[in-house]
Design an enzyme around this catalytic site. Structure first.
Site, PDB file in Angstrom:
ATOM      1  N   HIS A  89       0.869  -1.193   0.000  1.00  0.00           N
ATOM      2  CA  HIS A  89       0.000   0.000   0.000  1.00  0.00           C
ATOM      3  C   HIS A  89       0.888   1.220   0.000  1.00  0.00           C
ATOM      4  O   HIS A  89       1.673   1.423   0.909  1.00  0.00           O
ATOM      5  CB  HIS A  89      -0.900  -0.025   1.239  1.00  0.00           C
ATOM      6  CG  HIS A  89      -1.988   0.971   1.190  1.00  0.00           C
ATOM      7  ND1 HIS A  89      -1.755   2.325   1.262  1.00  0.00           N
ATOM      8  CD2 HIS A  89      -3.320   0.816   1.078  1.00  0.00           C
ATOM      9  CE1 HIS A  89      -2.906   2.950   1.192  1.00  0.00           C
ATOM     10  NE2 HIS A  89      -3.877   2.062   1.080  1.00  0.00           N
ATOM     11  N   ARG A  90       0.764   2.044  -1.028  1.00  0.00           N
ATOM     12  CA  ARG A  90       1.652   3.200  -1.156  1.00  0.00           C
ATOM     13  C   ARG A  90       0.972   4.517  -0.809  1.00  0.00           C
ATOM     14  O   ARG A  90       1.594   5.558  -0.893  1.00  0.00           O
ATOM     15  CB  ARG A  90       2.194   3.272  -2.586  1.00  0.00           C
ATOM     16  CG  ARG A  90       3.094   2.092  -2.906  1.00  0.00           C
ATOM     17  CD  ARG A  90       3.628   2.206  -4.333  1.00  0.00           C
ATOM     18  NE  ARG A  90       4.486   1.080  -4.634  1.00  0.00           N
ATOM     19  CZ  ARG A  90       4.092   0.015  -5.285  1.00  0.00           C
ATOM     20  NH1 ARG A  90       2.839  -0.102  -5.692  1.00  0.00           N
ATOM     21  NH2 ARG A  90       4.930  -0.964  -5.528  1.00  0.00           N
ATOM     22  N   ASP A  91      -0.284   4.493  -0.446  1.00  0.00           N
ATOM     23  CA  ASP A  91      -0.995   5.747  -0.133  1.00  0.00           C
ATOM     24  C   ASP A  91      -0.884   6.031   1.345  1.00  0.00           C
ATOM     25  O   ASP A  91      -1.498   6.750   1.939  1.00  0.00           O
ATOM     26  CB  ASP A  91      -2.448   5.665  -0.566  1.00  0.00           C
ATOM     27  CG  ASP A  91      -2.571   5.546  -2.088  1.00  0.00           C
ATOM     28  OD1 ASP A  91      -1.659   5.989  -2.778  1.00  0.00           O
ATOM     29  OD2 ASP A  91      -3.576   5.007  -2.544  1.00  0.00           O
TER      30      ASP A  91
END
Length: 91
Positions: A89-91
């Site tokens: 998850h990059r957010d």
């Protein structure tokens, strides 16, 4: 979310992300039931979770330290599960 349907790479990335999310099943991750594109509109059909969002809870500035710790632990469990499933998850 609007999408340039003329961009094949963007379409592939969006479909890959939606398929990855649809494959996750964890108590701290909302279920994704369906996804698709209608014209230039991308959509996700997700589980309804009753209550206020984390954003609303944070804006109210009424979160106790104990509640903040529980939210952080729940978030870490969800991220750890996703990472074990190969999703970052990059957010």
């Amino acid at each position: 979310m609007r999408l340039s349907t003329g961009n094949p790479l963007a379409l592939r990335v969006w479909h890959a992300k939606a398929r990855a999310l649809a494959g996750l099943s964890h108590p701290n991750i909302v279920n994704l039931f369906d996804y698709g594109i209608d014209g230039d509109l991308m959509f996700l059909v997700m589980e309804f979770v009753e209550g206020v969002s984390l954003r609303e809870e944070l804006r109210a500035k009424k979160m106790s330290p104990g509640r903040a710790i529980q939210v952080a632990l729940d978030l870490c469990e969800a991220l750890q599960f996703a990472h074990r499933e190969g999703i970052i998850h990059r957010d």
